[in-house]
Each structure stands twice: as C-alpha cells, then as structure tokens.
Design a protein around this motif. Structure first.
Motif, PDB file in Angstrom:
ATOM      1  N   TYR A   6       0.828  -1.207   0.000  1.00 42.48           N
ATOM      2  CA  TYR A   6       0.000   0.000   0.000  1.00 42.48           C
ATOM      3  C   TYR A   6       0.866   1.261   0.000  1.00 42.48           C
ATOM      4  CZ  TYR A   6      -4.211  -2.746   1.196  1.00 42.48           C
ATOM      5  OH  TYR A   6      -5.256  -3.621   1.198  1.00 42.48           O
ATOM      6  N   VAL A   7       1.902   1.261   0.812  1.00 44.79           N
ATOM      7  CA  VAL A   7       2.761   2.450   0.899  1.00 44.79           C
ATOM      8  C   VAL A   7       3.492   2.681  -0.425  1.00 44.79           C
ATOM      9  CG1 VAL A   7       4.708   3.501   2.103  1.00 44.79           C
ATOM     10  CG2 VAL A   7       3.001   2.220   3.404  1.00 44.79           C
ATOM     11  N   GLU A   8       3.963   1.617  -1.040  1.00 40.79           N
ATOM     12  CA  GLU A   8       4.606   1.751  -2.353  1.00 40.79           C
ATOM     13  C   GLU A   8       3.622   2.284  -3.394  1.00 40.79           C
ATOM     14  OE1 GLU A   8       5.976  -2.202  -2.995  1.00 40.79           O
ATOM     15  OE2 GLU A   8       7.655  -2.022  -1.579  1.00 40.79           O
ATOM     16  N   THR A   9       2.389   1.808  -3.336  1.00 39.48           N
ATOM     17  CA  THR A   9       1.371   2.287  -4.268  1.00 39.48           C
ATOM     18  C   THR A   9       1.068   3.758  -4.021  1.00 39.48           C
ATOM     19  OG1 THR A   9       0.388   0.084  -4.425  1.00 39.48           O
ATOM     20  CG2 THR A   9      -0.990   1.948  -5.082  1.00 39.48           C
ATOM     21  N   LEU A  10       0.917   4.134  -2.757  1.00 35.75           N
ATOM     22  CA  LEU A  10       0.693   5.532  -2.408  1.00 35.75           C
ATOM     23  C   LEU A  10       1.809   6.410  -2.945  1.00 35.75           C
ATOM     24  CD1 LEU A  10      -0.495   7.936  -0.796  1.00 35.75           C
ATOM     25  CD2 LEU A  10       0.729   7.042   1.214  1.00 35.75           C
ATOM     26  N   ALA A  11       3.055   5.987  -2.769  1.00 29.53           N
ATOM     27  CA  ALA A  11       4.191   6.774  -3.250  1.00 29.53           C
ATOM     28  C   ALA A  11       4.124   6.953  -4.759  1.00 29.53           C
ATOM     29  CB  ALA A  11       5.500   6.100  -2.846  1.00 29.53           C
ATOM     30  N   ARG A  12       3.868   5.869  -5.467  1.00 35.28           N
ATOM     31  CA  ARG A  12       3.816   5.918  -6.932  1.00 35.28           C
ATOM     32  C   ARG A  12       2.637   6.760  -7.431  1.00 35.28           C
ATOM     33  NH1 ARG A  12       3.713   0.989  -7.497  1.00 35.28           N
ATOM     34  NH2 ARG A  12       1.480   0.634  -7.777  1.00 35.28           N
ATOM     35  N   GLU A  13       1.470   6.549  -6.834  1.00 37.56           N
ATOM     36  CA  GLU A  13       0.272   7.239  -7.309  1.00 37.56           C
ATOM     37  C   GLU A  13       0.338   8.736  -7.045  1.00 37.56           C
ATOM     38  OE1 GLU A  13      -2.178   6.133  -9.118  1.00 37.56           O
ATOM     39  OE2 GLU A  13      -1.590   4.028  -9.140  1.00 37.56           O
ATOM     40  N   PRO A 110      -6.855  -4.932   9.692  1.00 40.09           N
ATOM     41  CA  PRO A 110      -5.970  -5.689  10.588  1.00 40.09           C
ATOM     42  C   PRO A 110      -5.326  -4.832  11.668  1.00 40.09           C
ATOM     43  CG  PRO A 110      -5.593  -6.316   8.304  1.00 40.09           C
ATOM     44  CD  PRO A 110      -6.516  -5.135   8.274  1.00 40.09           C
ATOM     45  N   SER A 111      -5.114  -3.546  11.380  1.00 45.64           N
ATOM     46  CA  SER A 111      -4.509  -2.628  12.345  1.00 45.64           C
ATOM     47  C   SER A 111      -4.771  -1.209  11.869  1.00 45.64           C
ATOM     48  CB  SER A 111      -2.994  -2.869  12.445  1.00 45.64           C
ATOM     49  OG  SER A 111      -2.360  -2.459  11.231  1.00 45.64           O
ATOM     50  N   PRO A 112      -4.647  -0.206  12.768  1.00 43.86           N
ATOM     51  CA  PRO A 112      -4.781   1.174  12.312  1.00 43.86           C
ATOM     52  C   PRO A 112      -3.764   1.542  11.222  1.00 43.86           C
ATOM     53  CG  PRO A 112      -5.004   1.077  14.688  1.00 43.86           C
ATOM     54  CD  PRO A 112      -4.568  -0.293  14.248  1.00 43.86           C
ATOM     55  N   LEU A 113      -2.562   1.003  11.313  1.00 46.37           N
ATOM     56  CA  LEU A 113      -1.555   1.290  10.295  1.00 46.37           C
ATOM     57  C   LEU A 113      -1.992   0.731   8.937  1.00 46.37           C
ATOM     58  CD1 LEU A 113       1.182   2.413   9.445  1.00 46.37           C
ATOM     59  CD2 LEU A 113       2.224   0.271  10.250  1.00 46.37           C
ATOM     60  N   ALA A 114      -2.510  -0.487   8.945  1.00 43.78           N
ATOM     61  CA  ALA A 114      -3.006  -1.078   7.700  1.00 43.78           C
ATOM     62  C   ALA A 114      -4.170  -0.262   7.153  1.00 43.78           C
ATOM     63  CB  ALA A 114      -3.429  -2.519   7.935  1.00 43.78           C
ATOM     64  N   PHE A 115      -5.044   0.202   8.059  1.00 46.02           N
ATOM     65  CA  PHE A 115      -6.180   1.017   7.621  1.00 46.02           C
ATOM     66  C   PHE A 115      -5.712   2.249   6.869  1.00 46.02           C
ATOM     67  CE2 PHE A 115      -8.710   4.807   8.197  1.00 46.02           C
ATOM     68  CZ  PHE A 115      -9.950   4.413   7.724  1.00 46.02           C
ATOM     69  N   TRP A 116      -4.795   3.029   7.475  1.00 50.35           N
ATOM     70  CA  TRP A 116      -4.397   4.288   6.859  1.00 50.35           C
ATOM     71  C   TRP A 116      -3.563   4.079   5.601  1.00 50.35           C
ATOM     72  CZ3 TRP A 116      -6.881   8.515   7.384  1.00 50.35           C
ATOM     73  CH2 TRP A 116      -7.577   8.776   8.553  1.00 50.35           C
ATOM     74  N   ALA A 117      -2.736   3.046   5.577  1.00 49.50           N
ATOM     75  CA  ALA A 117      -1.961   2.769   4.364  1.00 49.50           C
ATOM     76  C   ALA A 117      -2.908   2.419   3.212  1.00 49.50           C
ATOM     77  CB  ALA A 117      -0.977   1.626   4.614  1.00 49.50           C
ATOM     78  N   ARG A 119      -6.235   3.115   2.995  1.00 51.18           N
ATOM     79  CA  ARG A 119      -7.138   4.229   2.678  1.00 51.18           C
ATOM     80  C   ARG A 119      -6.451   5.293   1.841  1.00 51.18           C
ATOM     81  NH1 ARG A 119     -10.073   7.231   1.030  1.00 51.18           N
ATOM     82  NH2 ARG A 119     -10.350   5.329  -0.197  1.00 51.18           N
ATOM     83  N   GLN A 120      -5.215   5.624   2.189  1.00 48.64           N
ATOM     84  CA  GLN A 120      -4.524   6.682   1.452  1.00 48.64           C
ATOM     85  C   GLN A 120      -4.014   6.206   0.097  1.00 48.64           C
ATOM     86  OE1 GLN A 120      -4.646   9.998   2.260  1.00 48.64           O
ATOM     87  NE2 GLN A 120      -6.159   9.022   3.600  1.00 48.64           N
ATOM     88  N   ALA A 121      -3.715   4.923  -0.030  1.00 47.63           N
ATOM     89  CA  ALA A 121      -3.356   4.397  -1.354  1.00 47.63           C
ATOM     90  C   ALA A 121      -4.534   4.528  -2.302  1.00 47.63           C
ATOM     91  CB  ALA A 121      -2.908   2.942  -1.246  1.00 47.63           C
ATOM     92  N   HIS A 122      -5.735   4.193  -1.841  1.00 48.12           N
ATOM     93  CA  HIS A 122      -6.902   4.306  -2.708  1.00 48.12           C
ATOM     94  C   HIS A 122      -7.343   5.754  -2.898  1.00 48.12           C
ATOM     95  CE1 HIS A 122      -7.445   0.092  -3.390  1.00 48.12           C
ATOM     96  NE2 HIS A 122      -7.429  -0.170  -2.093  1.00 48.12           N
ATOM     97  N   GLU A 123      -7.287   6.539  -1.847  1.00 46.71           N
ATOM     98  CA  GLU A 123      -7.608   7.968  -1.965  1.00 46.71           C
ATOM     99  C   GLU A 123      -6.778   8.611  -3.067  1.00 46.71           C
ATOM    100  OE1 GLU A 123      -9.223  11.807  -0.685  1.00 46.71           O
ATOM    101  OE2 GLU A 123      -9.780   9.778  -0.101  1.00 46.71           O
ATOM    102  N   GLU A 148      -9.369  -4.814  -7.094  1.00 51.55           N
ATOM    103  CA  GLU A 148     -10.303  -5.633  -6.310  1.00 51.55           C
ATOM    104  C   GLU A 148     -10.357  -5.130  -4.876  1.00 51.55           C
ATOM    105  OE1 GLU A 148     -10.172  -9.950  -4.254  1.00 51.55           O
ATOM    106  OE2 GLU A 148      -9.715  -9.982  -6.391  1.00 51.55           O
ATOM    107  N   ASP A 149      -9.211  -4.824  -4.303  1.00 48.79           N
ATOM    108  CA  ASP A 149      -9.150  -4.331  -2.932  1.00 48.79           C
ATOM    109  C   ASP A 149      -9.904  -3.015  -2.795  1.00 48.79           C
ATOM    110  OD1 ASP A 149      -7.659  -4.660  -0.214  1.00 48.79           O
ATOM    111  OD2 ASP A 149      -7.272  -2.584  -0.792  1.00 48.79           O
ATOM    112  N   GLY A 150      -9.790  -2.149  -3.802  1.00 47.90           N
ATOM    113  CA  GLY A 150     -10.492  -0.870  -3.755  1.00 47.90           C
ATOM    114  C   GLY A 150     -11.989  -1.017  -3.855  1.00 47.90           C
TER     115      GLY A 150
END
Length: 247
Positions: A6-13, A110-117, A119-123, A148-150
C-alpha cells in the motif's frame, strides 16, 4: 495486500498525480469532479494527506477536521502537494506496527496502520484518475489485485456507513463480479445502508455488474460510466449507483 505494498502504491500514485497536474496546469478543468480545476484537486488531496499524517505520526485517537489548504497555484501549489505527500509516505513507512490511532470505516482493518496505508493508497489513486481526466478519458492502469481491494473497501466500508445514499424503496440485490480476479460481492439494497456479503450467496439478483476489476474500481468510484455490456438485469440500479454513490 501488505502494508508495504500500500505504501509503495501511495508513493507511486502521488507522484503520478503530481506529474499529471504539472502537465495539465493547475487551471485545467477536472471532468470527473464537476466544477473543480486541477488546483482544487491538489488542495483537497494535499489536505487529506496532511490530515492522515496527523493520525499516523502523532497517534491521534480522536477525529480532527481537515487542515485548510493554502490559496496557492502553479508551481507553488505543486510543491506544497508534493511536500505533504512525501511526509505521509514517510510517516506510514516509519510507523510502528502496533500504532494506535483513530480510524473511520465500520469494517475492521488488521490494524490502524493497515487502515491508513490502504485508505490513502486508494484515496490517492482515485484522485490520480481525476487528474488524468483533465488530459482525456483514459486512465493509467492499476493491478487487478489492487483494484479488487479498492472495490472491497468501497462496498464493505464506505457504503456500509449510515451516510451512504445508495438506497432503494424496495429490497433489491446487486451482484458484482470481477471477471479477472474471480472476486464476487452480493450487495443488498434497501431503505437502510447497503449490506454487502463477499461471494455469490446464490440469491436471485436484480442487476449484475461483471467486468475487469480495474473497470469495476473506476466505475463504482464514479470515475467511469456504470453502463454498457458489463451491466445486466435492471439497469436502473446501476443508474442509481451513479446518481447517489459518490463519496
């Protein structure tokens, strides 16, 4: 998906969004967000990035409002956006796995960290679509697994909330199939918030949407028309989604 993905996707997007905005200019119109220019898109997404960073970096356990975005334009606005995006990526990449902070969707991550990673990747990806709409109707590809995840986040998270406006007077069933990944969701519509069950429940359906996960992702997030051969059965339910499903 893993948090690192997710973090890699967020960085790229985020980089793709900024590069697209640089090409179009901040005064270009954004067809997928009527009434917005690219400057509005950068201000909104940049404010969301800074808002999310606060929860992750500071471990905030109560909601706070979005920060105000500065009235910048051109290169200064792009620099402001890139700065906030980079700060969010750093915060997520360095946050402890046991992070405790506020989250806001009813489905438990699974965790707040997973949630924000996630959410922000899809945002950021959806708003990258918006930036690209200023150049033309085609969007750069996303992987089927991420798409699919989105779709799953949208159906089981956003539209499970009381504020969702996707409702029908009489009970209806909408089935959504990702033809390339095999994922299926059964969405029960009524006067109450939508209730989504993962999988084919075998219930009779009123409308079915079948297409590549990437098409479902963009169409259900209202960035592409929810119409055509991918829609079978009662097309008015697809039209209802287009009219009321915007987040």
């Amino acid at each position: 998906m893993k948090i690192t993905e997710y973090v890699e996707t967020l960085a790229r997007e985020g980089e793709l969004l900024a590069a697209t905005a640089e090409r179009t200019g901040t005064e270009a119109l954004v067809p997928t967000c009527p009434g917005w220019r690219v400057a509005d898109l950068l201000r909104h997404t940049g404010a969301v990035h800074r808002w999310a960073t606060g929860f992750v970096a500071d471990g905030l356990v109560d909601p706070v409002p979005f920060p105000d975005a500065p009235e910048l334009s051109g290169a200064e606005l792009l620099a402001w956006f890139r700065e906030g995006h980079a700060e969010l990526v750093r915060a997520l990449a360095s946050a402890p796995a046991e992070l405790v902070c506020w989250t806001f969707l009813p489905t438990a991550a699974p965790s707040p960290l997973a949630f924000w990673a996630r959410r922000q990747a899809h945002e950021t990806t959806v708003h990258r679509f918006d930036a690209e709409s200023a150049e033309g109707p085609a969007f750069s590809a996303v992987t089927p697994a991420f798409a699919e995840d989105g779709v799953d986040e949208l159906l089981t998270g956003f539209h499970a909330r009381p504020r969702s406006r996707v409702r029908t007077e009489e009970p209806k069933v909408l089935r959504i199939r990702a033809a390339d990944t095999g994922a299926v969701w059964t969405v029960h519509l009524s006067k109450e918030p939508a209730r989504t069950v993962r999988g084919d429940t075998g219930d009779p359906v009123d409308c079915e949407l079948t297409g590549a996960a990437s098409w479902l992702y963009a169409a259900l997030w209202n960035r592409l028309p929810l119409a055509g051969p991918e829609v079978s059965g009662d097309a008015s339910l697809a039209a209802l989604w287009q009219d009321t499903g915007r987040i």
